[in-house]
Design a protein around this motif. Structure first.
Motif, PDB file in Angstrom:
ATOM      1  N   VAL A  16       0.841  -1.196   0.000  1.00 30.44           N
ATOM      2  CA  VAL A  16       0.000   0.000   0.000  1.00 30.44           C
ATOM      3  C   VAL A  16       0.878   1.247   0.000  1.00 30.44           C
ATOM      4  O   VAL A  16       0.615   2.202  -0.743  1.00 30.44           O
ATOM      5  CB  VAL A  16      -0.968  -0.006   1.199  1.00 30.44           C
ATOM      6  N   ILE A  17       1.926   1.250   0.788  1.00 31.19           N
ATOM      7  CA  ILE A  17       2.845   2.394   0.846  1.00 31.19           C
ATOM      8  C   ILE A  17       3.506   2.621  -0.509  1.00 31.19           C
ATOM      9  O   ILE A  17       3.587   3.759  -0.991  1.00 31.19           O
ATOM     10  CB  ILE A  17       3.895   2.194   1.955  1.00 31.19           C
ATOM     11  N   HIS A  18       3.973   1.551  -1.154  1.00 31.73           N
ATOM     12  CA  HIS A  18       4.585   1.686  -2.482  1.00 31.73           C
ATOM     13  C   HIS A  18       3.587   2.239  -3.493  1.00 31.73           C
ATOM     14  O   HIS A  18       3.916   3.093  -4.317  1.00 31.73           O
ATOM     15  CB  HIS A  18       5.121   0.342  -2.976  1.00 31.73           C
ATOM     16  N   THR A  19       2.352   1.763  -3.422  1.00 29.60           N
ATOM     17  CA  THR A  19       1.325   2.222  -4.349  1.00 29.60           C
ATOM     18  C   THR A  19       1.016   3.700  -4.122  1.00 29.60           C
ATOM     19  O   THR A  19       0.866   4.465  -5.082  1.00 29.60           O
ATOM     20  CB  THR A  19       0.049   1.370  -4.208  1.00 29.60           C
ATOM     21  N   GLN A  63       9.824   4.856 -12.216  1.00 33.16           N
ATOM     22  CA  GLN A  63       9.132   4.938 -10.927  1.00 33.16           C
ATOM     23  C   GLN A  63       8.691   3.550 -10.474  1.00 33.16           C
ATOM     24  O   GLN A  63       8.897   3.167  -9.326  1.00 33.16           O
ATOM     25  CB  GLN A  63       7.908   5.858 -11.023  1.00 33.16           C
ATOM     26  N   VAL A  64       8.083   2.802 -11.378  1.00 34.91           N
ATOM     27  CA  VAL A  64       7.612   1.445 -11.041  1.00 34.91           C
ATOM     28  C   VAL A  64       8.786   0.532 -10.702  1.00 34.91           C
ATOM     29  O   VAL A  64       8.769  -0.164  -9.694  1.00 34.91           O
ATOM     30  CB  VAL A  64       6.782   0.854 -12.206  1.00 34.91           C
ATOM     31  N   GLN A  65       9.828   0.564 -11.518  1.00 33.48           N
ATOM     32  CA  GLN A  65      10.988  -0.287 -11.276  1.00 33.48           C
ATOM     33  C   GLN A  65      11.721   0.101  -9.994  1.00 33.48           C
ATOM     34  O   GLN A  65      12.297  -0.771  -9.327  1.00 33.48           O
ATOM     35  CB  GLN A  65      11.947  -0.224 -12.467  1.00 33.48           C
ATOM     36  N   GLY A  66      11.680   1.360  -9.630  1.00 33.76           N
ATOM     37  CA  GLY A  66      12.319   1.790  -8.386  1.00 33.76           C
ATOM     38  C   GLY A  66      11.576   1.309  -7.148  1.00 33.76           C
ATOM     39  O   GLY A  66      12.177   1.013  -6.121  1.00 33.76           O
ATOM     40  N   LEU A  67      10.240   1.246  -7.250  1.00 31.75           N
ATOM     41  CA  LEU A  67       9.442   0.809  -6.110  1.00 31.75           C
ATOM     42  C   LEU A  67       9.350  -0.706  -6.007  1.00 31.75           C
ATOM     43  O   LEU A  67       9.263  -1.253  -4.913  1.00 31.75           O
ATOM     44  CB  LEU A  67       8.040   1.423  -6.200  1.00 31.75           C
ATOM     45  N   TRP A  68       9.330  -1.375  -7.159  1.00 26.30           N
ATOM     46  CA  TRP A  68       9.239  -2.851  -7.195  1.00 26.30           C
ATOM     47  C   TRP A  68      10.372  -3.371  -8.084  1.00 26.30           C
ATOM     48  O   TRP A  68      10.139  -3.737  -9.234  1.00 26.30           O
ATOM     49  CB  TRP A  68       7.886  -3.301  -7.751  1.00 26.30           C
ATOM     50  N   PRO A  69      11.584  -3.441  -7.573  1.00 27.62           N
ATOM     51  CA  PRO A  69      12.731  -3.810  -8.404  1.00 27.62           C
ATOM     52  C   PRO A  69      12.732  -5.247  -8.920  1.00 27.62           C
ATOM     53  O   PRO A  69      13.381  -5.542  -9.924  1.00 27.62           O
ATOM     54  CB  PRO A  69      13.943  -3.572  -7.508  1.00 27.62           C
ATOM     55  N   SER A  70      12.039  -6.158  -8.295  1.00 26.72           N
ATOM     56  CA  SER A  70      12.103  -7.554  -8.744  1.00 26.72           C
ATOM     57  C   SER A  70      11.022  -7.886  -9.741  1.00 26.72           C
ATOM     58  O   SER A  70      10.027  -7.294  -9.878  1.00 26.72           O
ATOM     59  CB  SER A  70      11.997  -8.508  -7.575  1.00 26.72           C
TER      60      SER A  70
END
Length: 70
Positions: A16-19, A63-70
């Motif tokens: 939720v925080i990442h979103t 932005q997406v890759q920085g928050l969810w790198p895997s």
């Protein structure tokens, strides 16, 4: 305090925080964007689709890759 776990073992609250961070970052661009969440068939993984103006595609991708790198 939310401590639900998804299948990969991360905490729901962290997701939720990442979103929230993603929405905040995208809204700072002052352009429209669309986020679609889909489940093609019952029991399959959730898929996310993000649509932004072409000029902001690389920024949104980072932005997406920085928050969810895997």
């Amino acid at each position: 305090m939310l401590l639900w776990r998804n299948l990969e073992g991360t905490y729901f609250k962290d997701e939720v925080i990442h979103t929230e961070q993603l929405f905040s970052n995208l809204s700072s661009l002052k352009k429209h964007f669309v986020l679609e969440i889909a489940v093609p068939h019952v029991g399959e993984e959730i898929q996310f689709y993000l649509s932004v103006p072409r000029a902001f595609a690389e920024i949104a991708s980072k932005q997406v890759q920085g928050l969810w790198p895997s």
